[in-house]
Design a protein around this motif. Sequence first.
Motif, short mmCIF file in Angstrom:
data_model
loop_
_atom_site.label_atom_id
_atom_site.label_comp_id
_atom_site.label_asym_id
_atom_site.label_seq_id
_atom_site.Cartn_x
_atom_site.Cartn_y
_atom_site.Cartn_z
N ASP A 242 0.56 -1.37 0.10
CA ASP A 242 0.44 0.13 -0.34
C ASP A 242 1.31 1.41 -0.16
O ASP A 242 1.91 0.91 -0.79
N ALA A 243 0.03 2.71 0.73
CA ALA A 243 1.53 4.03 0.47
C ALA A 243 2.17 3.77 1.60
O ALA A 243 3.39 4.13 0.93
N ALA A 273 5.77 3.39 -3.04
CA ALA A 273 5.71 3.90 -1.44
C ALA A 273 7.46 3.72 -1.03
O ALA A 273 8.67 2.49 -0.97
N GLU A 412 2.19 8.16 -9.37
CA GLU A 412 2.22 7.38 -8.39
C GLU A 412 3.71 7.37 -8.64
O GLU A 412 4.83 7.18 -9.72
#
Length: 491
Positions: A242-243, A273, A412
């Motif tokens: 995830d982040a 990330a 991202e």
Amino acid sequence: MRPSLPAAQVLFETPLATQPAAEPLQRQLHQRLKLAILDGRLAPGNRLPGSRVLAEGLAISRNTVTAAYEHLAAEGYVQQDRQGTRVATLSRPARPRPVRDAAAVPQTARRLAQIQPTAPHADASSTLRPGVPALSHFPLAAWRRAYDQAIRRAGTAALGYGQPTGEPALRTAIARHLAIARGVRCEPAQIVITEGTQEALALCVRLLTNPGDTAWVEDPGYRGAKVAMQGGDLRVVPMRVDAEGLVLAESDWKAQPPRLVYTTPSHQYPAGAVLTVARRLDLIAQARRAGAWIIEDDYDSEFRHAGEPIGAMQGLVPQAPVLYVGSFSKTMFPSLRLGFLVLPEALVAELQTPLQEMLRGGHRYEQLAMAEFVESGQFSRHLGRMRRLYRDRQQALREALTRHLHLPHTIEGGHCGLHLTVRLPASYPDKAIAAAALPYGITPAPLSVFALQPLPQDNGLVLGYGNTSAELFEPLVQRLSQLALAARLTG
């Protein structure tokens, strides 16, 4: 198989070619005899003509015939004794028959079925390809000087194998650089030089696992890590990110404890990330309790574009159960094929004998040149120039995406490395967009191919900016936007 014929008929049926471009007569005669024996035209036990008779019949030198016979005898096609030269008895494979029983056909390893194709391999000159550094900006003149220096100093001594774990000079240079730039705690004796990251990962699997062991890999994540695990007959378990990086629950450690955990904590590949310090410390603690090893792939963390560099997890706590993997493919150039593996101190003594027997030293001049490049300061200066270049290119790509990608998306990738990841709605299929872009020389990677168990959100494009000039970003993004809108699913 053809019926056997008298030797004279086989040998004298056509003359040997004598034109200037023809193969040497000895090779022609050798090939004619060999093929006649293999296809049965010369049967076992057939006596071949004497060298004088054959030479006269073919109008060639007797020495040529003698040399051809001796070559055939050395290979086992004929036998020579006082009575002359005879065709040897050979075991010939039966004619191929229709396959009825698959078990009777030699098979490849079952593990290969797990390795699936992803994206077509594109030329390094294609645009927006992830993982390729700015090749035209590499300081070839400085590298040539380092290479020449390595040859002058080592001379012919470096033509031998060398130490299996790598040149001491390079291992020392890497240890110094990692301590300063990445906060890695290691001595030169802990470093093993490899042929890139992929060999380092395969070596981790060979040294630390047995077939059937469990390995956790990031999902989506680096495809090469999955292939290395699958190649070792490991049970590969995808773990979501995830982040804040790799997501691991307490229940995972109980339900399916791993032998290996693969992670890219400083810049998750491909989502970007950074694994938080809380998760890093928890991962180390849980791995210690489970008797697991962590593989930290620090593939492009030298190129941090904002703030201070993110330190390596390996140096976070003493005696961490972490194997640190790096390479010079991004910081130098991919064809150099030099990488390294930093072993935990606790493993060095135990693995010395296996490493000495499993590895062979090589690429010695390249290793010595790399050591000179690092110790002379050229490597640090090159990294500084590339950080500035990649920072500017990433910013330019972000601006081009904001202006010209006319569909819903999120960007991202953090402020690091050589790529950005653009997530798209599932209605814009990433594989179709990438396939449509290929004829234009545009080669983004579909995000979905990085996942072992793709979810709807694993749809998007991984855009490499390392080897693409900033002035090309606007027209390239405009083209991608057009292709994405054309590939949009309806209904």
